[in-house]
Design a protein around this motif. Structure first.
Motif, PDB file in Angstrom:
ATOM      1  N   GLY A 178       0.756  -1.305  -0.090  1.00  0.00           N
ATOM      2  CA  GLY A 178      -0.022   0.093  -0.029  1.00  0.00           C
ATOM      3  C   GLY A 178       0.851   1.287  -0.122  1.00  0.00           C
ATOM      4  O   GLY A 178       2.144   1.339  -0.091  1.00  0.00           O
ATOM      5  N   LEU A 179       0.338   2.486   0.159  1.00  0.00           N
ATOM      6  CA  LEU A 179       0.748   3.700   0.231  1.00  0.00           C
ATOM      7  C   LEU A 179       1.838   3.843   1.226  1.00  0.00           C
ATOM      8  O   LEU A 179       3.236   4.169   1.315  1.00  0.00           O
ATOM      9  CB  LEU A 179      -0.258   4.744   0.381  1.00  0.00           C
ATOM     10  N   GLY A 180       1.858   3.232   2.350  1.00  0.00           N
ATOM     11  CA  GLY A 180       2.699   3.153   3.488  1.00  0.00           C
ATOM     12  C   GLY A 180       3.809   2.625   3.005  1.00  0.00           C
ATOM     13  O   GLY A 180       5.134   2.909   3.398  1.00  0.00           O
ATOM     14  N   SER A 181       3.784   1.324   2.706  1.00  0.00           N
ATOM     15  CA  SER A 181       5.039   0.643   2.278  1.00  0.00           C
ATOM     16  C   SER A 181       5.878   1.277   1.032  1.00  0.00           C
ATOM     17  O   SER A 181       6.943   1.278   0.998  1.00  0.00           O
ATOM     18  CB  SER A 181       4.785  -0.798   1.958  1.00  0.00           C
ATOM     19  N   LEU A 182       5.051   2.009   0.377  1.00  0.00           N
ATOM     20  CA  LEU A 182       5.611   2.438  -0.860  1.00  0.00           C
ATOM     21  C   LEU A 182       6.486   3.776  -0.282  1.00  0.00           C
ATOM     22  O   LEU A 182       7.671   3.822  -0.697  1.00  0.00           O
ATOM     23  CB  LEU A 182       4.558   3.015  -1.894  1.00  0.00           C
ATOM     24  N   ILE A 183       5.818   4.269   0.679  1.00  0.00           N
ATOM     25  CA  ILE A 183       6.627   5.591   1.064  1.00  0.00           C
ATOM     26  C   ILE A 183       7.875   5.058   2.080  1.00  0.00           C
ATOM     27  O   ILE A 183       8.977   5.646   1.734  1.00  0.00           O
ATOM     28  CB  ILE A 183       5.725   6.547   1.765  1.00  0.00           C
ATOM     29  N   LEU A 184       7.775   4.039   2.692  1.00  0.00           N
ATOM     30  CA  LEU A 184       8.965   3.596   3.543  1.00  0.00           C
ATOM     31  C   LEU A 184      10.100   3.070   2.652  1.00  0.00           C
ATOM     32  O   LEU A 184      11.088   3.391   2.727  1.00  0.00           O
ATOM     33  CB  LEU A 184       8.649   2.380   4.239  1.00  0.00           C
ATOM     34  N   THR A 185       9.808   2.276   1.549  1.00  0.00           N
ATOM     35  CA  THR A 185      10.612   1.940   0.621  1.00  0.00           C
ATOM     36  C   THR A 185      11.138   3.126  -0.075  1.00  0.00           C
ATOM     37  O   THR A 185      12.667   3.338  -0.179  1.00  0.00           O
ATOM     38  CB  THR A 185      10.056   0.908  -0.586  1.00  0.00           C
ATOM     39  N   ALA A 186      10.288   4.043  -0.505  1.00  0.00           N
ATOM     40  CA  ALA A 186      10.767   5.009  -1.390  1.00  0.00           C
ATOM     41  C   ALA A 186      11.835   5.959  -0.577  1.00  0.00           C
ATOM     42  O   ALA A 186      13.156   6.333  -0.879  1.00  0.00           O
ATOM     43  CB  ALA A 186       9.964   6.148  -1.645  1.00  0.00           C
ATOM     44  N   ILE A 187      11.604   5.989   0.768  1.00  0.00           N
ATOM     45  CA  ILE A 187      12.474   6.599   1.553  1.00  0.00           C
ATOM     46  C   ILE A 187      13.865   5.984   1.704  1.00  0.00           C
ATOM     47  O   ILE A 187      14.820   6.510   1.594  1.00  0.00           O
ATOM     48  CB  ILE A 187      11.990   6.981   3.205  1.00  0.00           C
ATOM     49  N   SER A 188      13.828   4.876   2.050  1.00  0.00           N
ATOM     50  CA  SER A 188      15.091   4.137   2.057  1.00  0.00           C
ATOM     51  C   SER A 188      15.760   3.870   0.769  1.00  0.00           C
ATOM     52  O   SER A 188      17.020   3.823   0.848  1.00  0.00           O
ATOM     53  CB  SER A 188      14.933   2.741   2.723  1.00  0.00           C
ATOM     54  N   GLN A 189      15.085   4.215  -0.217  1.00  0.00           N
ATOM     55  CA  GLN A 189      15.880   4.356  -1.477  1.00  0.00           C
ATOM     56  C   GLN A 189      16.168   5.640  -1.999  1.00  0.00           C
ATOM     57  O   GLN A 189      16.670   5.661  -3.160  1.00  0.00           O
ATOM     58  CB  GLN A 189      15.236   3.505  -2.783  1.00  0.00           C
ATOM     59  N   ARG A 190      15.831   6.630  -1.242  1.00  0.00           N
ATOM     60  CA  ARG A 190      16.122   7.933  -1.613  1.00  0.00           C
ATOM     61  C   ARG A 190      15.406   8.280  -2.848  1.00  0.00           C
ATOM     62  O   ARG A 190      15.910   9.232  -3.848  1.00  0.00           O
ATOM     63  CB  ARG A 190      17.553   8.365  -1.631  1.00  0.00           C
ATOM     64  N   ASP A 191      14.271   7.519  -3.126  1.00  0.00           N
ATOM     65  CA  ASP A 191      13.417   7.821  -4.374  1.00  0.00           C
ATOM     66  C   ASP A 191      12.505   9.013  -4.009  1.00  0.00           C
ATOM     67  O   ASP A 191      11.485   9.089  -3.616  1.00  0.00           O
ATOM     68  CB  ASP A 191      12.804   6.631  -4.691  1.00  0.00           C
ATOM     69  N   LEU A 192      13.189  10.286  -3.875  1.00  0.00           N
ATOM     70  CA  LEU A 192      12.601  11.630  -3.135  1.00  0.00           C
ATOM     71  C   LEU A 192      11.258  11.988  -3.558  1.00  0.00           C
ATOM     72  O   LEU A 192      10.259  12.467  -3.143  1.00  0.00           O
ATOM     73  CB  LEU A 192      13.538  12.550  -2.910  1.00  0.00           C
ATOM     74  N   ILE A 193      11.229  11.877  -5.127  1.00  0.00           N
ATOM     75  CA  ILE A 193       9.964  12.360  -5.835  1.00  0.00           C
ATOM     76  C   ILE A 193       8.892  11.540  -5.488  1.00  0.00           C
ATOM     77  O   ILE A 193       7.792  12.310  -5.188  1.00  0.00           O
ATOM     78  CB  ILE A 193      10.263  12.428  -7.383  1.00  0.00           C
ATOM     79  N   VAL A 194       9.054  10.423  -5.267  1.00  0.00           N
ATOM     80  CA  VAL A 194       7.843   9.638  -4.766  1.00  0.00           C
ATOM     81  C   VAL A 194       7.549   9.812  -3.473  1.00  0.00           C
ATOM     82  O   VAL A 194       6.228  10.178  -3.278  1.00  0.00           O
ATOM     83  CB  VAL A 194       8.270   8.039  -4.784  1.00  0.00           C
ATOM     84  N   VAL A 195       8.508  10.060  -2.770  1.00  0.00           N
ATOM     85  CA  VAL A 195       8.173  10.512  -1.257  1.00  0.00           C
ATOM     86  C   VAL A 195       7.425  11.795  -1.185  1.00  0.00           C
ATOM     87  O   VAL A 195       6.211  11.809  -0.612  1.00  0.00           O
ATOM     88  CB  VAL A 195       9.469  10.680  -0.383  1.00  0.00           C
ATOM     89  N   GLU A 196       7.864  12.659  -1.895  1.00  0.00           N
ATOM     90  CA  GLU A 196       7.224  14.045  -1.798  1.00  0.00           C
ATOM     91  C   GLU A 196       5.758  13.915  -2.525  1.00  0.00           C
ATOM     92  O   GLU A 196       4.696  14.452  -1.866  1.00  0.00           O
ATOM     93  CB  GLU A 196       8.270  14.975  -2.893  1.00  0.00           C
ATOM     94  N   SER A 197       5.475  13.181  -3.537  1.00  0.00           N
ATOM     95  CA  SER A 197       4.175  13.138  -4.036  1.00  0.00           C
ATOM     96  C   SER A 197       3.206  12.440  -3.381  1.00  0.00           C
ATOM     97  O   SER A 197       2.158  12.914  -3.061  1.00  0.00           O
ATOM     98  CB  SER A 197       4.409  12.376  -5.464  1.00  0.00           C
ATOM     99  N   VAL A 198       3.670  11.399  -2.481  1.00  0.00           N
ATOM    100  CA  VAL A 198       2.741  10.669  -1.695  1.00  0.00           C
ATOM    101  C   VAL A 198       2.156  11.542  -0.488  1.00  0.00           C
ATOM    102  O   VAL A 198       1.122  11.804  -0.170  1.00  0.00           O
ATOM    103  CB  VAL A 198       3.226   9.281  -1.107  1.00  0.00           C
TER     104      VAL A 198
END
Lengths: 277, 491, 314
Positions: C264-284
């Motif tokens: 879900g969104l929660g795990s998306l954001i956690l993975t994105a933070i750890s991968q430094r996929d910042l644009i995903v973090v910002e968007s969510v």
């Protein structure tokens, strides 16, 4: 007042529960059955026994001692976070009430809305991603979200007081808004603040546990209830006591604080709505 | 139209799963790869999916770590050791039907060593001077200098042969290789599906379909294995649960070796660790067996230098840094720190680091060294520790095979700067005689141990769990891979 | 009235802009970058630099903010650094898990809270009331991640009534629902406790009002009057709470999604933070903040329409 409080069973139970943990935290400064920063691997996974009252964890540390020091961490984080919330939130709320309808009021209230709009846990995660995980950053993360809570509460309560006679007479006497807020408004909303403070305190303990659970709170070797739970997770299937005791500690502390908060609310204002948002 | 097609394929998939358990397998893995192009990323999770299954290189690693023939059937090495002539297998086709030819090899190697290459192991290709196609099935690679490890380098997942002309961006989500399995689909956040390649050039796979499911949480992984949702977890994330699997007649526990040297890395340029006595004190202050027992529940082999114990060139040097807190304290006093000192211990996410870190902090405290422990995510670890040199101590497992060469790079994060060691590595690279190579590698081990560059803790074990009827999984992990080409159900 | 709405609309727009700047600035200072993460510890600095260039990390911060913010107005959240697919697609995939999970949890929470709230109110002071009040205190005090751990140990590992987690997709509706049941229940428990208490107190408040006495006078039983008249009037505070809980559940399921490894969104954001996929973090984060701000706005306007005195929430 205090006597009246102890006549309420909810308050008494809550008080005993909460004080047990506060006491445990205080005692841990001077004494714990075993040191918590010494690892004794061969002694791991002891079940509760006469030496280790609640058993030992996966590194052979005494769980009872860990819980005592963990109480210190939880309480310290929650207390400071509530302090931040009150210290900044109440003045903001009072200022907004004193200048109702002004730009200042608008900015403060919309700022509050903005902070409220951010999912709290997420922001805590982001803060620790920026500054690294630590107890201090956990405090800041939890504290920020306490600010709008107290700002709204004190603004709302202060607004109704500003129309009261004693405030009007103070104004006639030439007192400024700051003095009125400090001398007349604040003392009259203190009860409300204490009730809300108790509740935010219990929420703070839950939040600290959640942050530590995902590894963002106090760092080892400082024990923390949330991290004890996280560490125990894979071992719960063969050593359930590792997961049960820290969880129970959280539940009992939070329960105690909530019972106290509810009882105080009833006591201060019997008409006030029960049930929390 | 698209919808109908999708629905049908899913239906077909579930039907095949229900009909014949014996031709499908559910593999569990902890980390989901960011994408599926091993030539543009270091994530081991990529190789766990594609290595040997989807993509192949000129050479490859066998289950026991030997370098064997891959897409190159055979090769000739010139007298001076500078020219490698690879004879490619004929009739090899990519999954999209196009032929694999010499020009694909030229393209792939040139792309990997190009200036704008984003290959994570660009160093593997550094010694290549020129790559040419003599004819459709012959490739000639010229080296700038002799390199005894060249065939080994070509076996890495980062050196696989792509199809010239494929859109490399598209490959990230739709890989097109030559391997025994074809890529079916990727449910992001959940699983990747593979199917048998019916046109494979070699021995076809026995399994028809494969699902690789991603479960990051160790408890959930345990539950999924117990419930039978996962048939095999080649690297099970929680060693503490292995005894429970072992006791359960439904499972076998597969313990093997990996290439992961787990070390307490020391910032060699930062005081007080620039003092060799302090580093020696560190190495005697650490009790490896307590760490292996406490953090890994007994799985792991103690090491005395940065070298894998299963390698024939290995020598046991653990005795040189035996656990002796008294000696450690004496060494610290000699170095001018009779009361110890305070330093930082920065820990990346894996269990070995987090749990090991707690034990190490306690052991160091016992000799007077206080540590400020910080748990970091990989992103922050790379920035602060790896690139920023902002650390005193850290724990990390170096999982690349034969990676002791990094000690010759004074810029590498622990900053070991020894002219002697660097000369030794140059000599080793140029050496092609196997016996001499072994002797040189042993010299390297002795040098790393004598200089106490880092505290060498243990070789990470491969702790796999599988349904007892599954045959053919790799026991060891000579490279990061989950080779499923020979896996089958015995019943 | 129109002026009020206009004023609120302007402040809504300002809030959104402020939020987007805040989010972008806060997230961009996270140390570490996606390129370094993707290439790992043996990567050469040139390879990292080349990758940074390729995924557009070398553009100025202002350019990236501007592209991101204006893109969002068109519904385009940009391209993920690590996965190289449109962020909007990733988010919408994850919404298919997070949204149903939030709705399911809310449904369960209402299902539990309504009856026990009504029982507690109608038998105020009785044993049942005491039990409800005590039980709901406990429900609020139990950390949901701990409860989830216990449920997984008990119901998934020991008795295997449920899968321990994972999500098989919506191809088979019932399998999907089954996978969400345990997490939804865990999420619902504290919400149900809060809701039941609100329900109870809202009902008790209305009981003293005139129309209730009229209803009783007309011969309704206490419970009959409660269900038929008081319930309707108690719905306003209850619905407000449900609205708040929904936005909370959407974002607040991060830990629960992690425990049950739900995509879900929660795990998306956690993975994105750890991968430094910042644009995903910002968007969510922006999406979640947007949702809350808009919901708050709608609630405010509705209140103001219903009761002009309430131009300002307290």
């Amino acid at each position: 007042m205090i006597k009246a409080a102890f006549k309420m069973p909810g308050f008494t139970i809550g008080f005993i529960l909460a004080m047990t943990f506060v006491l445990a935290a205080l005692v841990s400064f001077f004494w714990t059955p075993f040191p918590t920063d010494i690892v004794d691997v061969p002694n791991k996974f002891q079940l509760p026994n006469r030496v280790n009252w609640l058993g030992t964890d996966h590194l052979g540390r005494d769980i009872f001692s860990m819980l005592m020091v963990g109480a210190r961490t939880s309480i310290a984080v929650a207390v400071v976070a509530v302090g931040i919330g009150m210290g900044l939130g109440v003045p903001l709320g009072l200022a907004a009430a004193a200048r109702k309808g002004s730009l200042l009021d608008e900015v403060i209230m919309r700022g509050n809305d903005l902070v409220f709009a951010f999912p709290a846990l997420l922001i805590a995660i982001l803060i620790t991603a920026v500054f690294g995980p630590s107890a201090v950053n956990a405090i800041i993360a939890i504290g920020i979200f306490n600010i709008p809570v107290f700002a709204r509460l004190s603004r709302g309560a202060a607004l109704s007081l500003w129309t009261r006679d004693f405030v009007l007479s103070a104004r006639v006497a030439g007192k400024g808004a700051v003095r009125i807020s400090a001398e007349h408004i604040l003392p009259n909303i203190l009860n409300l603040l204490i009730v809300q403070g108790t509740i935010q305190f219990s929420l703070g303990i839950l939040a600290e546990a959640a942050l530590s659970y995902i590894g963002l709170g106090a760092q080892p070797p400082i024990p923390s209830w949330g991290r004890m739970l996280a560490d125990s997770q894979t071992m719960a299937s063969f050593a359930p006591h590792l997961a049960l005791f820290p969880g129970a500690a959280i539940v009992l502390t939070v329960l105690g604080l909530n019972l106290m908060g509810d009882a105080l609310r009833d006591l201060f204002d019997p008409k006030i709505r029960r049930g929390r948002e | 139209m698209k919808r109908i097609f999708l629905g049908a394929s899913v239906l077909a998939l579930t039907a095949s799963m229900a009909m014949a358990q014996s031709t499908h397998i559910n593999i569990g893995d902890q980390l989901e790869p960011p994408h599926l192009d091993p030539t543009a990323g270091a994530a081991g999770a990529i190789d766990n999916v594609v290595y040997a299954n989807i993509y192949e290189g000129l050479t490859r690693f066998s289950a026991d770590g030997d370098v064997i023939a891959g897409l190159a059937e055979s090769w000739d090495i010139s007298e001076d050791g500078l020219t490698y002539t690879f004879n490619l297998r004929s009739g090899v086709k990519y999954h999209d039907g196009s032929d694999m030819t010499a020009s694909d090899v030229v393209y792939s190697l040139n792309r990997a060593r190009a200036e704008d290459s984003t290959n994570a192991q660009k160093g593997l290709f550094a010694g290549i001077a020129d790559v040419t196609a003599a004819d459709d099935t012959t490739v000639v690679v010229t080296l700038t200098s002799e390199n005894g490890g060249f065939l080994f380098n070509m076996a890495w997942g980062d050196a696989i042969i792509l199809n010239e002309g494929d859109d490399v961006e598209a490959l990230k989500s739709q890989p097109n290789g030559t391997g025994a399995f074809t890529f079916t689909n990727w449910v992001q956040g959940d699983s990747i599906n593979l199917a048998r390649n019916e046109n494979y050039w070699g021995t076809p796979a026995i399994l028809e379909t494969v699902t690789i499911k991603y479960i990051s949480d160790p408890t959930a992984a345990f539950a999924a294995m117990m419930a039978g949702d996962i048939d095999a977890f080649p690297t099970f994330p929680a060693p503490e649960n292995l005894p429970q699997f072992d006791a359960d007649p439904r499972f076998t526990v597969i313990i093997g070796s990996t290439e992961g040297e787990t070390i307490l890395a020391t910032n060699n340029k930062m005081p007080p660790f620039d003092n060799p006595l302090v580093r020696k004190a560190l190495s005697h202050a650490i009790d490896r067996s307590a760490i292996i027992d406490g953090a890994m529940f007994g799985y792991g082999t103690p090491i005395g230098s940065h070298f894998a114990p299963h390698n024939p060139a290995y020598i046991d040097l653990t005795g040189e840094s035996n656990y002796d807190p008294e000696l450690a304290r004496a060494l610290l006093a000699e170095a001018g720190y009779p009361d110890g000192f305070t330093t930082t211990l920065k820990l990346p996410p894996p269990t070995y680091a987090r749990r090991g870190g707690e034990i190490i902090a306690a052991q160091l405290r016992a000799v007077g060294i206080e540590t400020e422990v910080t748990n970091l995510e990989w992103g922050s670890w790379l920035e602060e520790v790896f690139r920023g040199y902002d650390f005193g101590l850290t724990i990390v497992s170096h999982t690349e095979p034969m990676d002791f060469g990094v000690y010759a790079d004074p810029e590498y994060y622990f900053q070991y700067d020894s002219a002697e060691y660097q000369a030794l590595m140059e000599e080793l690279t140029a050496e092609t005689d196997p016996d001499r190579r072994i002797a040189l590698m042993q010299d390297a081990q002795r040098m790393m141990a004598a200089d106490d560059v880092n505290v060498y803790l243990f070789q990470l074990a491969k702790t796999g769990v599988a349904n007892k009827n599954i045959v053919g999984l790799w026991e060891n992990s000579p490279t990061q891979a989950t080779d499923l080409t020979a896996v089958y159900w015995s019943e | 009235m129109l002026r009020y709405i206009l004023k609120r609309l302007i402040s809504l727009g300002l809030s959104l802009i402020a939020a987007s700047v805040l989010i972008f600035v806060a997230i961009e200072i996270i140390p570490g970058d996606a390129a370094a993460y993707m290439l790992g510890i043996n990567a050469s600095p040139e390879a990292v630099a080349a990758l940074r260039e390729q995924i557009g990390l070398n553009q100025s911060d202002f350019t990236r903010y501007f592209d991101w913010a204006t893109g969002m107005l068109r519904g385009d959240f940009g391209i993920s650094y690590t996965y190289r697919v449109p962020v909007a697609d990733m988010i919408s995939n994850r919404l298919w898990v997070s949204l149903p999970l939030a709705m399911y949890a809310l449904f369960l929470s209402t299902l539990i809270a309504f009856p026990i709230g009504i029982i507690a109110a109608s038998k105020r002071g009785s044993v049942a009331d005491w039990m409800v009040m005590g039980g709901t205190q406990l429900g609020v005090a139990i950390p949901n991640f701990w409860f989830a751990m216990l449920m997984v140990q008990l119901l998934a590992i020991k008795y295997q009534f449920f899968t321990a987690g994972g999500f098989p997709g919506w191809d088979n509706f019932w399998l999907g629902m089954k996978a969400l049941t345990l997490p939804a229940f865990v999420l619902a428990l504290p919400q149900a406790s809060i809701l039941a208490r609100v329900m109870r107190s809202a009902l008790l408040d209305t009981l003293t009002e005139d129309f209730m006495r009229t209803a009783r006078a007309k011969g309704r039983t206490r419970r009959g009057a409660l269900v038929h008249h008081a319930l309707r009037n108690a719905m306003i505070p209850v619905l407000t709470i449900i609205g708040l809980q929904f936005s909370f559940l959407l974002a607040g399921a991060i830990i629960i999604e992690k425990i049950f490894f739900l995509p879900g969104l929660g795990s998306l954001i956690l993975t994105a933070i750890s991968q430094r996929d910042l644009i995903v973090v910002e968007s969510v984060v922006m999406l979640l903040v947007f949702a809350v701000i808009v919901v708050t706005f709608v609630v405010d306007i509705t209140y103001a329409l219903v009761d002009p005195r309430l131009r300002r929430r307290v």
